[in-house]
Motif scaffolding. Structure first.
Motif, mmCIF file in Angstrom:
data_model
loop_
_atom_site.group_PDB
_atom_site.id
_atom_site.type_symbol
_atom_site.label_atom_id
_atom_site.label_comp_id
_atom_site.label_asym_id
_atom_site.label_seq_id
_atom_site.Cartn_x
_atom_site.Cartn_y
_atom_site.Cartn_z
ATOM 1 N N ARG A 1 -1.380 -5.646 2.034
ATOM 2 C CA ARG A 1 -1.576 -4.045 1.285
ATOM 3 C C ARG A 1 -0.108 -3.120 1.591
ATOM 4 N NH1 ARG A 1 -6.319 -2.354 0.252
ATOM 5 N NH2 ARG A 1 -6.220 -0.262 1.412
ATOM 6 N N ASN A 2 0.957 -3.802 2.024
ATOM 7 C CA ASN A 2 1.606 -3.287 2.862
ATOM 8 C C ASN A 2 2.814 -3.010 1.117
ATOM 9 O OD1 ASN A 2 3.873 -1.510 3.985
ATOM 10 N ND2 ASN A 2 4.917 -2.528 4.907
ATOM 11 N N THR A 3 2.864 -4.847 1.209
ATOM 12 C CA THR A 3 4.189 -5.767 0.166
ATOM 13 C C THR A 3 3.663 -6.100 -1.352
ATOM 14 O OG1 THR A 3 3.651 -7.410 0.968
ATOM 15 C CG2 THR A 3 5.095 -6.540 2.455
ATOM 16 N N LEU A 4 2.650 -5.584 -1.124
ATOM 17 C CA LEU A 4 2.507 -6.051 -2.311
ATOM 18 C C LEU A 4 1.209 -4.932 -3.653
ATOM 19 C CD1 LEU A 4 1.200 -10.063 -1.985
ATOM 20 C CD2 LEU A 4 2.936 -9.204 -2.551
ATOM 21 N N LYS A 5 1.351 -4.903 -5.206
ATOM 22 C CA LYS A 5 1.107 -4.523 -5.764
ATOM 23 C C LYS A 5 -0.332 -4.786 -6.336
ATOM 24 C CE LYS A 5 4.538 -1.495 -4.652
ATOM 25 N NZ LYS A 5 4.637 -0.074 -3.417
ATOM 26 N N PRO A 6 -1.098 -3.954 -7.164
ATOM 27 C CA PRO A 6 -2.411 -4.581 -7.788
ATOM 28 C C PRO A 6 -1.822 -4.803 -8.801
ATOM 29 C CG PRO A 6 -1.924 -2.098 -7.326
ATOM 30 C CD PRO A 6 -1.158 -2.387 -6.578
ATOM 31 N N LEU A 7 -2.388 -5.693 -10.217
ATOM 32 C CA LEU A 7 -1.628 -5.400 -11.489
ATOM 33 C C LEU A 7 -1.232 -4.945 -12.176
ATOM 34 C CD1 LEU A 7 -3.430 -8.784 -11.994
ATOM 35 C CD2 LEU A 7 -0.771 -9.002 -10.773
ATOM 36 N N ASP A 8 -2.266 -3.811 -12.044
ATOM 37 C CA ASP A 8 -2.316 -2.375 -13.241
ATOM 38 C C ASP A 8 -2.189 -1.134 -12.350
ATOM 39 O OD1 ASP A 8 -3.133 -0.085 -15.251
ATOM 40 O OD2 ASP A 8 -5.188 -1.015 -15.732
ATOM 41 N N ILE A 9 -1.218 -1.522 -11.729
ATOM 42 C CA ILE A 9 -1.083 0.144 -10.944
ATOM 43 C C ILE A 9 -1.007 0.889 -11.378
ATOM 44 C CG2 ILE A 9 1.049 0.915 -9.527
ATOM 45 C CD1 ILE A 9 2.763 -1.234 -9.809
ATOM 46 N N ASN A 10 -1.384 1.663 -12.968
ATOM 47 C CA ASN A 10 -1.735 2.809 -13.053
ATOM 48 C C ASN A 10 -3.036 3.068 -13.445
ATOM 49 O OD1 ASN A 10 1.215 3.875 -14.296
ATOM 50 N ND2 ASN A 10 1.074 2.724 -15.543
ATOM 51 N N ASN A 11 -3.911 2.007 -13.214
ATOM 52 C CA ASN A 11 -5.547 2.247 -13.216
ATOM 53 C C ASN A 11 -6.281 1.476 -12.012
ATOM 54 O OD1 ASN A 11 -5.293 3.667 -16.135
ATOM 55 N ND2 ASN A 11 -4.783 1.397 -16.661
ATOM 56 N N GLU A 12 -5.743 1.826 -11.290
ATOM 57 C CA GLU A 12 -5.981 0.708 -9.720
ATOM 58 C C GLU A 12 -5.839 1.843 -8.347
ATOM 59 O OE1 GLU A 12 -6.966 -3.561 -9.922
ATOM 60 O OE2 GLU A 12 -5.370 -3.604 -10.620
ATOM 61 N N GLY A 13 -6.735 1.319 -7.269
ATOM 62 C CA GLY A 13 -5.930 1.764 -6.378
ATOM 63 C C GLY A 13 -5.869 0.694 -5.655
ATOM 64 N N ASP A 14 -5.135 0.317 -3.942
ATOM 65 C CA ASP A 14 -4.989 -0.598 -3.494
ATOM 66 C C ASP A 14 -5.140 -2.312 -3.897
ATOM 67 O OD1 ASP A 14 -2.734 1.933 -1.888
ATOM 68 O OD2 ASP A 14 -4.421 1.948 -0.707
ATOM 69 N N ILE A 15 -4.226 -2.868 -3.476
ATOM 70 C CA ILE A 15 -4.487 -4.406 -3.595
ATOM 71 C C ILE A 15 -6.076 -4.714 -2.843
ATOM 72 C CG2 ILE A 15 -2.980 -4.966 -2.642
ATOM 73 C CD1 ILE A 15 -2.407 -7.486 -4.023
ATOM 74 N N ILE A 16 -7.117 -5.247 -3.388
ATOM 75 C CA ILE A 16 -7.848 -5.716 -2.154
ATOM 76 C C ILE A 16 -8.157 -6.938 -2.266
ATOM 77 C CG2 ILE A 16 -10.569 -6.192 -1.436
ATOM 78 C CD1 ILE A 16 -9.608 -3.528 -1.996
#
Length: 585
Positions: free
Chosen positions: A500-515
């Protein structure tokens, strides 16, 4: 009966139940009104009312604060100087160009492993792995100046970076990768966009056999140690890198002896955490990005079916020869696949729970959500119904698969074949076992043998029949489904926080943190030899895997450069966070 009723002085039981029901409704409405007046935000969170007022909770409700799949906070290393050093390096264009060139270079070494390889030291095809070792040493001199290198069965490479705290007090962190790749056959080279062993980089993708499976992973792991050493970091927890040479052909030559060596050093449960390649990485499902960490693998079996009979001239054939009978067996098997059911034992069920809670409510099917609680309670009917709902998209995560991969029979067109043989690859569901698979096939095949007046030799037969007319079944390379690694362990929390600290969700603009979610590996990795070393075995590749896992094992394998160059940041951060866990004790 009338006498008994006449003596009754208490109101009938059903009237008492009705009165009690209405009394509870009145109390509930009164309390609910008071709560809503006092806490108007509860209007927006009906699950909050049920949880607080009635002591109930739907752990699979959207955005449930107390439900399934609780996420750990992002975990950042305490050593900010080292963390900053690595982040700046990874984000540097010069560094990115350098690591891309390293991956391209190792792809150019065609370290193929073949099913028919002879022993190491005798079969010359193993010699290509000397070049892999030479390449790694040439590009990572700093690493080899600071680690102990063990050669295991010549080509297995074990790198140990000793920590300052003894392994008895701080169990080592073990990271796996493999040097070998699936062969590319000469007739298929023309189908590749870029030659499979050119390591071509087009500015976006790095092409070539092994780019994803598994040389990108190997380079990223050793690169992370290189960065940590150059930053001045000194580990408290020992860090071990294991590079096998034959993962693609089951790992018996390198992974097995490596695991035996490690077990002799550290013993049962002597390793803190094992991380190896995973099949899913970061995926977008139900309009939400998930980091899918495989906490278990399906089992494995190869099954041989031999049909033998007397031969003869084709001008006087029997009604059904060995090929016809074998065809009947194969058809019967395919018409009677293994049934599926979803149970809470299966890590993919946990993924569905995560999606139910964290995906947008409109994106997650109600027909799945409505069955999750029943499945969790062990409702057999709900388990089968949910499997039916998921059958078209996820069927083999919840059922045993079978695939007839080889079939042979006959050597001459005008001769009655004396032998027909089929080989079937089986991947065993988490809920099943080798014994259940064998029982399934015996129930299907034995009646066919009997129908044709043939002897049937089952999996555990003594095979002492001299009758030439028989049907025989054998199992090879049997592997039970793996243990399911815990998700409530400290090691998993460290891994999850690192993701959760190093990876980003695929759609940064429309999502919260990666699950971060548990998941199931339908194939097998070298970790199958390491079960005794720790319960904390996690299979995860920290990149986006798309288009059939980036075409691993097939034409046009590739890896996205922008994701690959950040992999060392993930692995280095994992080492730092695991090291911080030592100090926290």
């Amino acid at each position: 009966m009338e006498k008994l009723l006449g003596q009754q002085t208490k109101p009938p039981r059903n009237k008492s139940i009705i009165r009690m029901f209405f009394l509870r409704v009145i109390v509930a409405v009164t309390l609910t009104s008071a709560l809503l007046f006092t806490f108007p935000d509860a209007l927006l969170k009906p699950s909050w009312i049920t949880e607080r007022l009635f002591g109930l909770s739907d752990e699979y409700a959207p955005n449930s604060q107390h439900g399934a799949c609780q996420q750990v906070p992002k975990l950042s290393p305490k050593n900010k100087d080292v963390e900053q050093f690595i982040q700046q390096k990874v984000e540097s264009p010069e560094y990115q160009k350098e690591i891309i060139n390293k991956l391209s270079g190792i792809i150019r070494i065609p370290s193929e492993s073949y099913d028919d390889l002879g022993p190491i030291g005798e079969d010359k095809r193993w010699d290509i792995f000397y070049k892999v070792e030479q390449y790694i040493k040439a590009h990572y001199p700093t690493v080899f100046q600071n680690v102990k290198l063990d050669h295991v069965n010549t080509h297995g490479l074990l790198l140990t970076w000793e920590g300052s705290v003894p392994a008895s007090e701080a169990k080592p962190l073990l990271m796996l990768a493999h040097q070998d790749v699936v062969p590319v056959f000469a007739e298929n080279v023309k189908d590749w966009t870029h030659p499979p062993y050119d390591g071509y980089y087009d500015g976006e993708l790095i092409w070539g056999r092994g780019a994803t499976d598994d040389k990108g992973y190997l380079i990223s792991i050793i690169e992370s140690l290189d960065l940590l050493i150059k930053s001045g970091f000194k580990p408290k927890r020992t860090v071990i890198l294991s590079f096998g040479c034959d993962e693609e052909i089951s790992g018996a030559h390198c992974a097995l002896p490596i695991s035996q060596l490690l077990h002799s050093r550290y013993g049962d449960d002597g390793i803190y955490l094992i991380i190896d390649e995973g099949s899913m990485g970061v995926q977008k499902e139900f309009d939400r990005s998930f980091a899918m960490v495989s906490v278990a693998e399906k089992g494995y079996m190869d099954i041989s079916i031999n049909v033998t009979s007397t031969g003869g001239h084709a001008s006087n054939p029997p009604d059904h020869n060995t090929i016809g009978i074998l065809s009947e067996i194969v058809t019967t098997m395919e018409n009677n696949p293994f049934t599926g059911r979803v149970t809470s034992k299966n890590p993919t069920f946990d993924f569905l729970g995560c999606a139910a809670v964290h995906a947008r409510e409109s994106s997650f099917p109600k027909e799945i959500r409505n069955k999750l609680s029943k499945v969790a309670r062990g409702d057999g009917k709900a388990q089968k119904k949910l499997a039916e709902v998921l059958d078209s998209t996820m069927r083999y995560y919840f059922r045993t698969s079978q695939s007839v991969g080889i079939i042979n029979g006959g050597i001459k067109v005008n001769a009655i074949p004396e032998l027909a043989m089929a080989r079937v690859n089986v991947r065993i569901a988490v809920e099943s076992s080798i014994a259940q698979v064998e029982e399934h096939y015996e129930k299907l095949i034995k009646p066919i043998a009997k129908k044709h007046g043939m002897v049937f030799e089952g999996f555990n037969s003594t095979r002492n029949s001299t009758d030439p007319r028989k049907v025989s079944v054998f199992s090879q390379d049997g592997l039970e489904p793996s243990p399911v690694s815990p998700v409530n362990a400290e090691a998993f929390k460290v891994l999850s926080g690192t993701i959760r600290n190093t990876l980003k969700p695929l759609d940064i603009n429309n999502e919260g943190d990666i699950i971060v979610t548990p998941y199931l590996m339908t194939a097998n990795t070298d970790t199958k030899y390491f079960w005794a070393l720790t319960k904390n075995i996690y299979r995860y590749t920290p990149i986006t895997l798309e288009q059939n896992l980036n075409h691993a094992h097939t034409t046009d394998e590739f890896i996205r450069a922008d994701a690959f160059v950040r992999e060392p940041l993930f692995f280095a951060t994992l080492v730092l966070n695991a090291d911080d866990a030592v100090a926290a004790r």
